[in-house]
Design an enzyme around this catalytic site. Structure first.
Site, PDB file in Angstrom:
ATOM      1  N   CYS A 155      12.872   6.178  -7.855  1.00 39.86           N
ATOM      2  CA  CYS A 155      13.172   4.867  -8.739  1.00 39.86           C
ATOM      3  C   CYS A 155      14.223   5.157  -9.531  1.00 39.86           C
ATOM      4  O   CYS A 155      14.852   4.217 -10.322  1.00 39.86           O
ATOM      5  CB  CYS A 155      11.771   5.141  -9.766  1.00 39.86           C
ATOM      6  SG  CYS A 155      10.488   4.766  -8.866  1.00 39.86           S
ATOM      7  N   ALA A 206       0.756  -1.078   0.082  1.00 41.15           N
ATOM      8  CA  ALA A 206      -0.099   0.049   0.060  1.00 41.15           C
ATOM      9  C   ALA A 206       0.893   1.368  -0.003  1.00 41.15           C
ATOM     10  O   ALA A 206       0.611   2.086   0.879  1.00 41.15           O
ATOM     11  CB  ALA A 206      -0.918  -0.019   1.376  1.00 41.15           C
ATOM     12  N   ALA A 227      12.560   3.004 -19.785  1.00 39.79           N
ATOM     13  CA  ALA A 227      11.965   4.154 -19.619  1.00 39.79           C
ATOM     14  C   ALA A 227      12.599   5.238 -18.598  1.00 39.79           C
ATOM     15  O   ALA A 227      12.776   6.384 -18.992  1.00 39.79           O
ATOM     16  CB  ALA A 227      10.440   4.141 -19.427  1.00 39.79           C
TER      17      ALA A 227
HETATM   18  P1  NAI Z   1       6.605   1.958  -0.976  1.00 38.86           P
HETATM   19  O1  NAI Z   1       7.817   1.478  -0.197  1.00 38.86           O
HETATM   20  O2  NAI Z   1       6.035   3.197  -1.010  1.00 38.86           O
HETATM   21  O3  NAI Z   1       5.465   0.682  -0.754  1.00 38.86           O
HETATM   22  C1  NAI Z   1       5.727  -0.724  -0.806  1.00 38.86           C
HETATM   23  C2  NAI Z   1       4.886  -1.357   0.202  1.00 38.86           C
HETATM   24  O4  NAI Z   1       4.766  -2.713  -0.014  1.00 38.86           O
HETATM   25  C3  NAI Z   1       5.261  -0.882   1.667  1.00 38.86           C
HETATM   26  O5  NAI Z   1       4.099  -0.457   2.359  1.00 38.86           O
HETATM   27  C4  NAI Z   1       5.624  -2.183   2.235  1.00 38.86           C
HETATM   28  O6  NAI Z   1       5.229  -2.147   3.646  1.00 38.86           O
HETATM   29  C5  NAI Z   1       4.780  -3.255   1.371  1.00 38.86           C
HETATM   30  N1  NAI Z   1       5.385  -4.664   1.569  1.00 38.86           N
HETATM   31  C6  NAI Z   1       6.677  -5.093   1.379  1.00 38.86           C
HETATM   32  N2  NAI Z   1       6.605  -6.464   1.703  1.00 38.86           N
HETATM   33  C7  NAI Z   1       5.449  -6.774   1.689  1.00 38.86           C
HETATM   34  C8  NAI Z   1       4.717  -8.105   1.883  1.00 38.86           C
HETATM   35  N3  NAI Z   1       5.372  -9.321   1.947  1.00 38.86           N
HETATM   36  N4  NAI Z   1       3.397  -8.117   2.166  1.00 38.86           N
HETATM   37  C9  NAI Z   1       2.544  -7.048   2.228  1.00 38.86           C
HETATM   38  N5  NAI Z   1       3.313  -5.664   1.951  1.00 38.86           N
HETATM   39  C10 NAI Z   1       4.679  -5.619   1.600  1.00 38.86           C
HETATM   40  O7  NAI Z   1       7.112   1.371  -2.774  1.00 38.86           O
HETATM   41  P2  NAI Z   1       6.649   2.345  -3.819  1.00 38.86           P
HETATM   42  O8  NAI Z   1       7.210   3.780  -4.087  1.00 38.86           O
HETATM   43  O9  NAI Z   1       5.070   2.198  -3.933  1.00 38.86           O
HETATM   44  O10 NAI Z   1       7.092   1.492  -5.078  1.00 38.86           O
HETATM   45  C11 NAI Z   1       6.627   0.065  -5.199  1.00 38.86           C
HETATM   46  C12 NAI Z   1       7.192  -0.487  -6.606  1.00 38.86           C
HETATM   47  O11 NAI Z   1       6.766   0.305  -7.543  1.00 38.86           O
HETATM   48  C13 NAI Z   1       8.893  -0.458  -6.816  1.00 38.86           C
HETATM   49  O12 NAI Z   1       9.330  -1.510  -7.194  1.00 38.86           O
HETATM   50  C14 NAI Z   1       8.923   0.863  -7.368  1.00 38.86           C
HETATM   51  O13 NAI Z   1      10.327   0.753  -8.218  1.00 38.86           O
HETATM   52  C15 NAI Z   1       7.593   0.686  -8.223  1.00 38.86           C
HETATM   53  N6  NAI Z   1       7.422   2.131  -9.116  1.00 38.86           N
HETATM   54  C16 NAI Z   1       7.274   3.131  -8.025  1.00 38.86           C
HETATM   55  C17 NAI Z   1       7.146   4.542  -8.626  1.00 38.86           C
HETATM   56  C18 NAI Z   1       7.098   5.709  -7.752  1.00 38.86           C
HETATM   57  O14 NAI Z   1       6.780   6.648  -8.179  1.00 38.86           O
HETATM   58  N7  NAI Z   1       7.197   5.529  -6.170  1.00 38.86           N
HETATM   59  C19 NAI Z   1       6.747   4.713 -10.045  1.00 38.86           C
HETATM   60  C20 NAI Z   1       6.515   3.473 -10.773  1.00 38.86           C
HETATM   61  C21 NAI Z   1       6.924   2.319 -10.186  1.00 38.86           C
END
Ligand code: NAI
Length: 482
Positions: free
Chosen positions: A273, A9, A220
């Site tokens: 990222c 989330a 990208a």
């Molecule tokens: P984030 O760190 O904000 O969210 C990830 C969430 O996953 C955390 O809340 C964490 O507690 C949860 N999590 C981890 N392991 C878990 C599990 N086993 N079960 C349940 N929850 C779990 O990360 P964010 O920024 O949302 O990025 C997520 C992915 O999307 C990454 O791979 C990132 O590279 C990619 N991404 C991010 C963008 C951005 O602008 N932040 C844009 C496009 C892609």
């Protein structure tokens, strides 16, 4: 009713699922996370992330067809489609440390899906992952499950940008879905396509094979970051020659083959990222025996580091080569405007550089909390080029020299210089006359985002440094910066 569960989330999982819920009233969406605090915030009036328009979308669907929960196993078990949007940071230890993506969270999510599933599912890679991750995930899922259950893996990388996430999700340039080229794979692609097709025009939904979709996301981000480093490399040359980077990038961007976006000179790119994904790409190239290709992309990050240290050097050199015990105002700490996210923000490196020269910092950002700023400035920084060395920073020394304040005027009061590090709109319309009157003289402004009208500020009396623009006589007389 199609049931979707999203694991993670965060900045991606939260907004993406909220928009799916809004646009697809017949789909039930549950976003799960292990982090109770984050889920509580999603269920409260103060969402865990700041994103323009997000509150409104969440309010419209939460409790109807959008739910946030920590009941991970139960929600995954009931879902038809499981998005995995967990974090995939750069590894800091072990094989590939400093470059490879850490897939620990991804793997544990995949093992959990295999453990709790009692029916066939489509598993969607939403996180940015190395190319070929789907193959590994497939193995984990199929080797840990009963044979009657089938998993189809899709790659559906997310292209939203923080600060414009809701707009990007409402009107994406494209949605990319990669799947296996088997009848079952194509059926899964169609099922996900049907979800997006409820609001995204058909011609913007691209389907590819799995590996192209995985690699396209890394490619990208590498291309976008490369444009910033390219224009920043030019900005250094502009300062040395009297050219103006804004004029150069305007002229270059008018070429329809190049286009105008992502060509602003700045103190450097940040965010969770760009650096992480380029390092991941570099590692994949190295593992595939392509050192020259790896070196090419590494240079994008090196220029970004150079730009941040060049900025610090410019500040110190302009102020008689010392900022020791001088108050410096830092306006903006987030890695860009309209987000409170500070991951890899250039402000961390700039502030640490100035603290290293013994400056006193007074920091203001409209969306970043004091706790976050202090945590960022005292955490040991991971050095991508030398992963075994963490740059040390003593907590007590740092915190004694940092104050976090509630507005730009308070930050600038009695300061010797002001550094603008995030392009928040409010910094364009500050009362700079008032700021000037309250500052020590000579009063300096170092505009790391080229947001202020430098000539107007010069009329007030400021000495102004704008990245990549002709230097004031004052700055020209100071020793050259590397
Ligand atoms: P984030 O760190 O904000 O969210 C990830 C969430 O996953 C955390 O809340 C964490 O507690 C949860 N999590 C981890 N392991 C878990 C599990 N086993 N079960 C349940 N929850 C779990 O990360 P964010 O920024 O949302 O990025 C997520 C992915 O999307 C990454 O791979 C990132 O590279 C990619 N991404 C991010 C963008 C951005 O602008 N932040 C844009 C496009 C892609």
């Amino acid at each position: 009713m199609v049931k979707i569960c999203c694991i993670g989330a965060g900045y991606v999982g939260g907004p993406t699922m909220a928009v799916i819920a809004l646009k697809c009233p017949s789909v039930e969406v549950v976003v799960v996370d292990l982090n109770q605090k984050r889920i509580d915030a999603w269920n409260s009036d103060t969402l865990p992330i700041y994103e323009p328009g997000l509150d409104d979308v969440v309010k419209q669907c939460r409790g109807k067809n959008l739910f946030f929960s920590t009941k991970v196993d139960e929600s995954v078990m009931e879902a038809d489609i499981v998005f995995v949007s967990v974090n995939t940071p750069t590894k800091t230890t072990g094989l590939g440390a400093g470059k490879a993506a850490d897939l620990t969270y991804w793997e544990s999510a995949a093992r959990m899906i295999a453990r709790v599933s009692k029916s066939s599912k489509i598993v969607v890679e939403k996180s940015t992952v190395p190319v070929k991750t789907a193959e590994a995930i497939e193995k984990i899922l199929t080797h840990n499950n009963k044979s009657e259950i089938q998993f189809q893996i899709l790659s559906n990388p997310e292209f939203l940008a923080e600060g414009t996430a809701i707009e990007d999700l409402f009107h994406p340039d494209r949605v990319l879905i990669g799947g296996r080229e088997t009848p079952e794979g194509q059926k899964a692609v169609q099922a996900l396509k049907d979800v997006y097709a409820q609001w995204v025009p058909e011609d913007k939904i691209l389907t590819t094979n799995l590996w192209s979709a995985e690699l396209s996301k890394l490619a990208a981000n590498a291309f976008l970051a490369q444009r910033i480093s390219s224009v920043n490399a030019m900005s250094a040359l502009c300062e040395a020659t009297g050219a103006n980077v804004a004029q150069v990038s305007y002229a270059v961007g008018k070429d329809s083959r190049i286009g105008p976006k992502f060509l602003n000179g700045s103190v450097g790119f940040g965010g969770s990222c760009f650096q992480k994904d380029i390092l991941n790409l570099v590692y994949i190239c190295e593992c595939n025996g392509l050192p020259e290709v790896a070196e090419y992309w590494k240079q994008v990050i090196k220029i970004n580091d150079y730009q941040k240290s060049r900025f610090v050097n410019r500040v110190v050199a302009s102020m008689f080569n010392t900022v020791s015990k001088k108050k410096i105002a830092i306006l903006g700490f987030a890695f860009k405007k309209d987000t409170g996210d500070t991951r890899e923000t250039p402000a961390i490196d700039v502030c640490q550089g100035l603290l290293g020269d013994n400056a006193d910092l007074s920091i203001y950002d409209p969306q970043v909390t004091e706790d976050q700023i202090k945590m960022d400035l005292t955490s040991k920084k991971f050095d991508w080029d030398h992963p075994l060395h963490l740059r040390p920073m003593s907590d007590t020394t740092t915190l004694e020299k940092v104050r976090v304040v509630k507005d730009a005027y308070e930050a600038a009061k009695d300061s010797h210089g002001v550094c603008i590090l995030t392009e928040w709109d409010e910094f364009k319309t500050l009362d700079y006359q008032k700021i000037y009157e309250g500052m020590q003289k000579p009063a300096f402004i170092f505009d790391g985002r080229n947001v202020v009208d430098a000539n107007k500020l010069r009329e007030i009396g400021f000495i102004v440094y704008s990245i990549g623009k002709p230097l004031d006589a004052w700055l020209n007389d100071m020793p050259a910066v590397a």
